[in-house]
Design a protein around this motif. Sequence first.
Motif, PDB file in Angstrom:
ATOM      1  N   MET A  43       4.849   4.233   0.644  1.00 34.99           N
ATOM      2  CA  MET A  43       5.349   3.024   1.292  1.00 34.99           C
ATOM      3  C   MET A  43       4.934   3.047   2.788  1.00 34.99           C
ATOM      4  N   PHE A  44       4.225   4.319   3.118  1.00 30.37           N
ATOM      5  CA  PHE A  44       3.872   4.247   4.487  1.00 30.37           C
ATOM      6  C   PHE A  44       2.433   4.494   4.778  1.00 30.37           C
ATOM      7  N   ARG A  45       1.638   3.705   3.780  1.00 35.31           N
ATOM      8  CA  ARG A  45       0.021   3.922   3.739  1.00 35.31           C
ATOM      9  C   ARG A  45      -0.566   3.774   5.102  1.00 35.31           C
ATOM     10  N   ARG A  97       3.652  15.841  11.079  1.00 38.91           N
ATOM     11  CA  ARG A  97       4.120  14.990  10.302  1.00 38.91           C
ATOM     12  C   ARG A  97       4.601  13.747  10.828  1.00 38.91           C
ATOM     13  N   PRO A  98       4.831  12.693  10.371  1.00 36.75           N
ATOM     14  CA  PRO A  98       5.298  11.531  10.985  1.00 36.75           C
ATOM     15  C   PRO A  98       6.783  11.701  10.886  1.00 36.75           C
ATOM     16  N   TRP A  99       7.502  11.046  12.237  1.00 33.08           N
ATOM     17  CA  TRP A  99       8.806  11.095  12.691  1.00 33.08           C
ATOM     18  C   TRP A  99       9.241  12.691  12.887  1.00 33.08           C
ATOM     19  N   ALA A 148       0.461 -10.332   2.377  1.00 33.05           N
ATOM     20  CA  ALA A 148      -0.464  -9.044   2.214  1.00 33.05           C
ATOM     21  C   ALA A 148       0.012  -7.836   2.193  1.00 33.05           C
ATOM     22  N   GLY A 149       0.819  -7.589   3.290  1.00 30.15           N
ATOM     23  CA  GLY A 149       1.249  -6.570   3.735  1.00 30.15           C
ATOM     24  C   GLY A 149       2.484  -6.165   2.892  1.00 30.15           C
ATOM     25  N   GLU A 150       3.158  -7.062   2.184  1.00 31.62           N
ATOM     26  CA  GLU A 150       4.093  -6.754   1.269  1.00 31.62           C
ATOM     27  C   GLU A 150       3.249  -6.573  -0.300  1.00 31.62           C
ATOM     28  N   ARG A 151       2.088  -6.510  -0.378  1.00 27.16           N
ATOM     29  CA  ARG A 151       1.177  -6.552  -1.484  1.00 27.16           C
ATOM     30  C   ARG A 151       1.591  -7.591  -2.395  1.00 27.16           C
ATOM     31  N   LEU A 152       1.589  -8.639  -2.128  1.00 29.25           N
ATOM     32  CA  LEU A 152       1.815 -10.036  -2.536  1.00 29.25           C
ATOM     33  C   LEU A 152       0.605 -10.745  -2.434  1.00 29.25           C
ATOM     34  N   GLY A 153      -0.038 -11.485  -3.325  1.00 31.75           N
ATOM     35  CA  GLY A 153      -1.192 -12.410  -3.274  1.00 31.75           C
ATOM     36  C   GLY A 153      -0.803 -13.609  -3.013  1.00 31.75           C
TER      37      GLY A 153
END
Length: 435
Positions: free
Chosen positions: A231-233, A142-144, A376-381
Amino acid sequence: MASSAPSFRVWALGGIPEVRAGDDLAKLIAAAEPGLVDGDVLLVTSKIVSKAEGRIVEAADREAAIDAETVRVVARRGPLRIVENRQGLVMAAAGVDASNTPAGTVLLLPEDPDASARAVRDGLRDALGVDVGVVVTDTFGRPWRNGLTDVAIGAAGVRVLDDLRGGTDAHGNPLGATVVATADELAAAGDLVKGKAEGLPVAVVRGLSHVVASDDEPGARELVRSAADDMFRLGTSEAVREAVTLRRTVREFSDEPVDPGAVRRAVAAAVTAPAPHHTTPWRFVLLESAESRTRLLDAMREAWIEDLRRDGKSEESIAKRVRRGDVLRNAPYLVVPCLVMDGSHTYGDERRDTAEREMFVVAAGAGVQNFLVALAGERLGSAWVSSTMFCRPVVREVLSLPSSWDPLGAVAVGHAVGVARERAVREAEAFLTVR
């Protein structure tokens, strides 16, 4: 008389023989005389499910088998890979197991773990006349968190999630985000008695009949968070690579507002770009109000039209060219990146002074690229349009910028409408020269 506190019992089931391809797991479990009753939950290790389903494959190289089962690499450190596999699970090595299987072979996860759980549930109902829930389990990191635990990868007849949203806690506070992963908690409880090396692949939980449900209950696939909600894809270096891949020029934006915080985070990434002489040659002007965007674009349009008329372009041609700038006008957010030459050196030699400016321009471009990738990492074009470079005095005047700031185009920012067209494949070898 006070009621007793809630409790349950969990135990490992002995008597399960070595499982081979083609075995009927339900019959093997029934033959072990498990003493099952309605409302029990059966926890079955995925390894014996895979063996029964013939998921043993020849593989001299385990890495090749992992490649074949991998849909997406999430993170990598040395030989260890965390990947999304064909079942949609994010885990180490795609769940490919080289232990407890003959040399030269590896064991793959069940192809459809929910279907596997249904088959065991139906088989036990036929063989023993009992209505039980079935959970197929596997071991995850598991992460963390250090250490491994079992989780549910398949389920039948079990409420895999207990959605408490809309209820209240013991103090009357509303529960707004509490969804309990019941199937994972059952899997972890079973692993406490099955162990990792005791040869006990099946456990039984009794006393939690409320989690046993009808055949219509969704399976463990329900536990896998969708890409849109994850959020951690992205992983480590893979996050950068995927963000670079995601960075596409977007020409059409929705009306959904842009989070100013996301843009500021992208600027924070932008200013980590390399620059000459330890300088900071970037400035980012954020046009967050519709009034500021309209005022700038109207002034730029007038300047552009004047230039085109001086060039002898027809009114029809001018109108067509002006329409190309609509990507900026239709965006809900604009950013004007600027170059500043603070800290640059003056040599008094045209060749060296030109090279000095070019160094700063390259550094500014690196900053803008960082900015676009971070968006792009913020899911903004985004769309980086060069237009402000052709009317810098106008831009400086409208935005009240210092005369030393040189606009480097404008970046339209927003949420893309539709899915971007596939980018043409560019093979890196076509752009390499090796000496």
